[in-house]
Write a protein that holds these residues in place. Structure first.
Motif, PDB file in Angstrom:
ATOM      1  N   ASN A  26      -5.235  16.321  -7.273  1.00  0.00           N
ATOM      2  CA  ASN A  26      -5.442  15.031  -6.646  1.00  0.00           C
ATOM      3  C   ASN A  26      -6.263  14.117  -7.545  1.00  0.00           C
ATOM      4  OD1 ASN A  26      -7.947  16.289  -6.456  1.00  0.00           O
ATOM      5  ND2 ASN A  26      -8.465  15.206  -4.592  1.00  0.00           N
ATOM      6  N   SER A  27      -6.304  14.421  -8.839  1.00  0.00           N
ATOM      7  CA  SER A  27      -7.149  13.671  -9.744  1.00  0.00           C
ATOM      8  C   SER A  27      -6.736  12.211  -9.850  1.00  0.00           C
ATOM      9  CB  SER A  27      -7.134  14.314 -11.133  1.00  0.00           C
ATOM     10  OG  SER A  27      -5.819  14.300 -11.666  1.00  0.00           O
ATOM     11  N   PRO A  78     -10.118   7.010  -8.457  1.00  0.00           N
ATOM     12  CA  PRO A  78      -9.853   8.146  -9.353  1.00  0.00           C
ATOM     13  C   PRO A  78     -10.713   8.135 -10.602  1.00  0.00           C
ATOM     14  CG  PRO A  78      -7.794   7.230  -8.553  1.00  0.00           C
ATOM     15  CD  PRO A  78      -8.883   6.304  -8.100  1.00  0.00           C
ATOM     16  N   ASN A  79     -11.027   6.949 -11.121  1.00  0.00           N
ATOM     17  CA  ASN A  79     -11.819   6.868 -12.346  1.00  0.00           C
ATOM     18  C   ASN A  79     -13.318   6.929 -12.079  1.00  0.00           C
ATOM     19  OD1 ASN A  79     -12.436   4.399 -11.257  1.00  0.00           O
ATOM     20  ND2 ASN A  79     -11.355   3.200 -12.784  1.00  0.00           N
ATOM     21  N   GLN A  80     -13.698   7.081 -10.810  1.00  0.00           N
ATOM     22  CA  GLN A  80     -15.086   7.208 -10.384  1.00  0.00           C
ATOM     23  C   GLN A  80     -15.933   5.973 -10.640  1.00  0.00           C
ATOM     24  OE1 GLN A  80     -16.871  11.123 -11.290  1.00  0.00           O
ATOM     25  NE2 GLN A  80     -14.985  11.609 -12.367  1.00  0.00           N
ATOM     26  N   LEU A  81     -15.327   4.912 -11.144  1.00  0.00           N
ATOM     27  CA  LEU A  81     -16.097   3.714 -11.455  1.00  0.00           C
ATOM     28  C   LEU A  81     -16.284   2.808 -10.252  1.00  0.00           C
ATOM     29  CD1 LEU A  81     -14.618   2.817 -14.947  1.00  0.00           C
ATOM     30  CD2 LEU A  81     -16.725   4.071 -14.416  1.00  0.00           C
ATOM     31  N   ASP A 112     -15.726  15.504  -8.509  1.00  0.00           N
ATOM     32  CA  ASP A 112     -15.638  16.371  -9.678  1.00  0.00           C
ATOM     33  C   ASP A 112     -14.155  16.469 -10.009  1.00  0.00           C
ATOM     34  OD1 ASP A 112     -15.455  18.460 -11.467  1.00  0.00           O
ATOM     35  OD2 ASP A 112     -17.062  19.603 -10.546  1.00  0.00           O
ATOM     36  N   THR A 113     -13.718  15.660 -10.956  1.00  0.00           N
ATOM     37  CA  THR A 113     -12.292  15.601 -11.264  1.00  0.00           C
ATOM     38  C   THR A 113     -11.773  16.937 -11.785  1.00  0.00           C
ATOM     39  OG1 THR A 113     -12.491  13.252 -11.770  1.00  0.00           O
ATOM     40  CG2 THR A 113     -10.540  14.386 -12.588  1.00  0.00           C
ATOM     41  N   ALA A 114     -12.570  17.611 -12.589  1.00  0.00           N
ATOM     42  CA  ALA A 114     -12.123  18.885 -13.166  1.00  0.00           C
ATOM     43  C   ALA A 114     -11.850  19.921 -12.082  1.00  0.00           C
ATOM     44  CB  ALA A 114     -13.171  19.404 -14.137  1.00  0.00           C
ATOM     45  N   LYS A 115     -12.611  19.863 -10.976  1.00  0.00           N
ATOM     46  CA  LYS A 115     -12.446  20.836  -9.900  1.00  0.00           C
ATOM     47  C   LYS A 115     -11.681  20.257  -8.720  1.00  0.00           C
ATOM     48  CE  LYS A 115     -16.673  23.374 -11.017  1.00  0.00           C
ATOM     49  NZ  LYS A 115     -17.983  23.866 -10.507  1.00  0.00           N
ATOM     50  N   PRO A 125      -2.992   7.467  -2.889  1.00  0.00           N
ATOM     51  CA  PRO A 125      -2.845   6.986  -4.270  1.00  0.00           C
ATOM     52  C   PRO A 125      -3.488   5.616  -4.501  1.00  0.00           C
ATOM     53  CG  PRO A 125      -0.771   7.883  -3.468  1.00  0.00           C
ATOM     54  CD  PRO A 125      -1.692   7.794  -2.286  1.00  0.00           C
ATOM     55  N   VAL A 126      -3.667   4.847  -3.438  1.00  0.00           N
ATOM     56  CA  VAL A 126      -4.185   3.491  -3.544  1.00  0.00           C
ATOM     57  C   VAL A 126      -5.604   3.427  -2.966  1.00  0.00           C
ATOM     58  CG1 VAL A 126      -3.853   1.082  -2.897  1.00  0.00           C
ATOM     59  CG2 VAL A 126      -1.870   2.553  -3.351  1.00  0.00           C
ATOM     60  N   LEU A 127      -6.559   2.904  -3.738  1.00  0.00           N
ATOM     61  CA  LEU A 127      -7.952   2.866  -3.305  1.00  0.00           C
ATOM     62  C   LEU A 127      -8.126   2.072  -2.016  1.00  0.00           C
ATOM     63  CD1 LEU A 127     -10.943   3.465  -3.767  1.00  0.00           C
ATOM     64  CD2 LEU A 127     -11.032   1.441  -5.238  1.00  0.00           C
ATOM     65  N   GLU A 128      -7.503   0.903  -1.937  1.00  0.00           N
ATOM     66  CA  GLU A 128      -7.668   0.101  -0.727  1.00  0.00           C
ATOM     67  C   GLU A 128      -7.123   0.832   0.499  1.00  0.00           C
ATOM     68  OE1 GLU A 128      -6.022  -3.776  -0.977  1.00  0.00           O
ATOM     69  OE2 GLU A 128      -6.620  -4.343   1.052  1.00  0.00           O
ATOM     70  N   ALA A 129      -6.033   1.528   0.308  1.00  0.00           N
ATOM     71  CA  ALA A 129      -5.437   2.255   1.432  1.00  0.00           C
ATOM     72  C   ALA A 129      -6.354   3.372   1.919  1.00  0.00           C
ATOM     73  CB  ALA A 129      -4.083   2.828   1.034  1.00  0.00           C
ATOM     74  N   VAL A 130      -7.109   3.998   1.037  1.00  0.00           N
ATOM     75  CA  VAL A 130      -7.949   5.112   1.446  1.00  0.00           C
ATOM     76  C   VAL A 130      -9.117   4.629   2.285  1.00  0.00           C
ATOM     77  CG1 VAL A 130      -9.731   5.379  -0.356  1.00  0.00           C
ATOM     78  CG2 VAL A 130      -8.618   7.394   0.604  1.00  0.00           C
ATOM     79  N   THR A 131      -9.413   3.338   2.255  1.00  0.00           N
ATOM     80  CA  THR A 131     -10.478   2.799   3.100  1.00  0.00           C
ATOM     81  C   THR A 131      -9.954   2.370   4.475  1.00  0.00           C
ATOM     82  OG1 THR A 131     -10.232   0.491   2.413  1.00  0.00           O
ATOM     83  CG2 THR A 131     -11.607   1.906   1.027  1.00  0.00           C
ATOM     84  N   ARG A 132      -8.654   2.380   4.660  1.00  0.00           N
ATOM     85  CA  ARG A 132      -8.095   1.882   5.923  1.00  0.00           C
ATOM     86  C   ARG A 132      -7.123   2.872   6.559  1.00  0.00           C
ATOM     87  NH1 ARG A 132      -6.863  -4.506   4.489  1.00  0.00           N
ATOM     88  NH2 ARG A 132      -8.974  -5.018   3.789  1.00  0.00           N
TER      89      ARG A 132
END
Length: 122
Positions: free
Chosen positions: A29-30, A53-56, A73-76, A100-107
């Motif tokens: 799921n990285s 995904p980029n943690q930024l 922890d992307t590696a794990k 897959p979409v950041l905005e979608a994961v908040t809604r």
């Protein structure tokens, strides 16, 4: 089939801390945005925090800012929610989510875990 599995819930006194973790099985799921929601008894499901995904990029609900921190922890293939200064009103079932979409994961995330109970006593 991707499955999200939460761990780390429990009972804690007000002012205490807990760390929730979520892992994905079935595939990496990285490249997914990850997040947390919660649902208190008798209430609707509420967005808590999300991480790109980029943690930024991270988002957090106003009710938890300064107390909760999301990380991954992307590696794990794991995402964590560090919860400090817990309050009784934080009592809820906490759900891990992914999309897959950041905005979608908040809604409206496309993937959900089964949830883990967090109870904060006064």
């Amino acid at each position: 089939q991707v499955q999200l599995i939460e761990s780390g819930g429990g009972l804690v006194q007000a002012g205490g801390s807990l760390r929730l973790s979520c892992g994905a099985s079935g595939r990496t799921n990285s490249d997914y945005a990850m997040g947390w929601f919660r649902q208190a008894p008798g209430k609707g499901r509420e967005f808590v925090a999300a991480i790109a995904p980029n943690q930024l990029t991270t988002y957090g609900a106003d009710s938890v800012k300064g107390r909760f921190t999301i990380s991954r922890d992307t590696a794990k293939n794991r995402v964590h929610l560090q919860m400090n200064s817990l309050k009784p009103e934080d009592t809820a079932v906490y759900y891990c989510a992914a999309d897959p979409v950041l905005e979608a994961v908040t809604r409206t995330p496309s993937l959900w875990g089964q949830g883990t109970q967090v109870s904060v006593s006064s």
